[in-house]
Design a protein around this motif. Structure first.
Motif, mmCIF file in Angstrom:
data_model
loop_
_atom_site.group_PDB
_atom_site.id
_atom_site.type_symbol
_atom_site.label_atom_id
_atom_site.label_comp_id
_atom_site.label_asym_id
_atom_site.label_seq_id
_atom_site.Cartn_x
_atom_site.Cartn_y
_atom_site.Cartn_z
ATOM 1 N N CYS A 1 0.838 -1.186 0.000
ATOM 2 C CA CYS A 1 0.000 0.000 0.000
ATOM 3 C C CYS A 1 0.884 1.252 0.000
ATOM 4 N N VAL A 2 0.526 2.232 -0.818
ATOM 5 C CA VAL A 2 1.295 3.475 -0.879
ATOM 6 C C VAL A 2 0.364 4.645 -0.582
ATOM 7 N N SER A 3 0.802 5.549 0.267
ATOM 8 C CA SER A 3 0.011 6.748 0.548
ATOM 9 C C SER A 3 0.563 7.912 -0.269
ATOM 10 N N LEU A 4 -0.329 8.594 -0.983
ATOM 11 C CA LEU A 4 0.100 9.717 -1.830
ATOM 12 C C LEU A 4 -0.871 10.873 -1.664
ATOM 13 N N PRO A 5 -0.391 12.116 -1.777
ATOM 14 C CA PRO A 5 -1.324 13.235 -1.862
ATOM 15 C C PRO A 5 -2.158 13.050 -3.136
ATOM 16 N N GLU A 6 -3.419 13.472 -3.091
ATOM 17 C CA GLU A 6 -4.337 13.230 -4.208
ATOM 18 C C GLU A 6 -3.814 13.801 -5.537
ATOM 19 N N ASN A 7 -3.225 15.012 -5.463
ATOM 20 C CA ASN A 7 -2.741 15.612 -6.727
ATOM 21 C C ASN A 7 -1.609 14.797 -7.355
ATOM 22 N N LEU A 8 -0.795 14.158 -6.486
ATOM 23 C CA LEU A 8 0.285 13.316 -7.003
ATOM 24 C C LEU A 8 -0.271 12.028 -7.624
#
Ligand code: NI
Length: 137
Positions: free
Chosen positions: A11-18
């Motif tokens: 699982c990877v967490s990313l800011p939505e824009n990224l």
């Protein structure tokens, strides 16, 4: 990827824009999934690192040269025979009446490959030279 490598999910967490950018790039580059795009980005980093570390790598030199330039073919062959990098294969295409295109696949240390590419690319009559860097991954 080795045949026996099993696929692992994480699982990877990313800011939505990224994440939006990732999806844009995935589509734009013709990938069918984020996973395949991310796998290729990692492979690209591995190749870059091998070139930086000085490991054995592969280079593909693409050149276009003036077919009529006197002595150029001999000089190119002389460079290929005298360098420490190993020439695996060359392909020659007669582009038109005046120009030839060649790909030269070179195996060796990054510095040796770059030296060979610079020597060939710098010869008078070579109109285009570009080195594509790759490696075993
Ligand atoms: Ni030719």
């Amino acid at each position: 990827m080795k045949k026996d490598s099993k696929i692992v999910r994480f699982c990877v967490s990313l800011p939505e824009n990224l994440l939006n950018k990732l999806d844009e790039k995935t589509l734009k580059r013709g990938y069918t999934s984020r996973s395949e795009f991310v796998r290729d980005m990692i492979r690209e980093l591995i190749v870059e690192e091998k070139w930086e570390k000085g490991e054995e790598v592969i280079g593909v030199l693409v050149i276009i040269y003036d077919h009529h330039k006197h002595g150029l073919t001999e000089k190119m062959l002389e460079v290929q025979h005298s360098e420490f990098a190993h020439i695996l294969c060359t392909t020659h295409v007669h582009l038109d009446h005046d120009s030839c295109l060649e790909t030269i696949i070179i195996k060796g240390k990054p510095e040796e490959i770059e030296t060979t590419a610079i020597k060939i690319g710098g010869l008078s009559g070579v109109k285009f030279a570009k080195l594509v860097k790759t490696a075993y991954i």
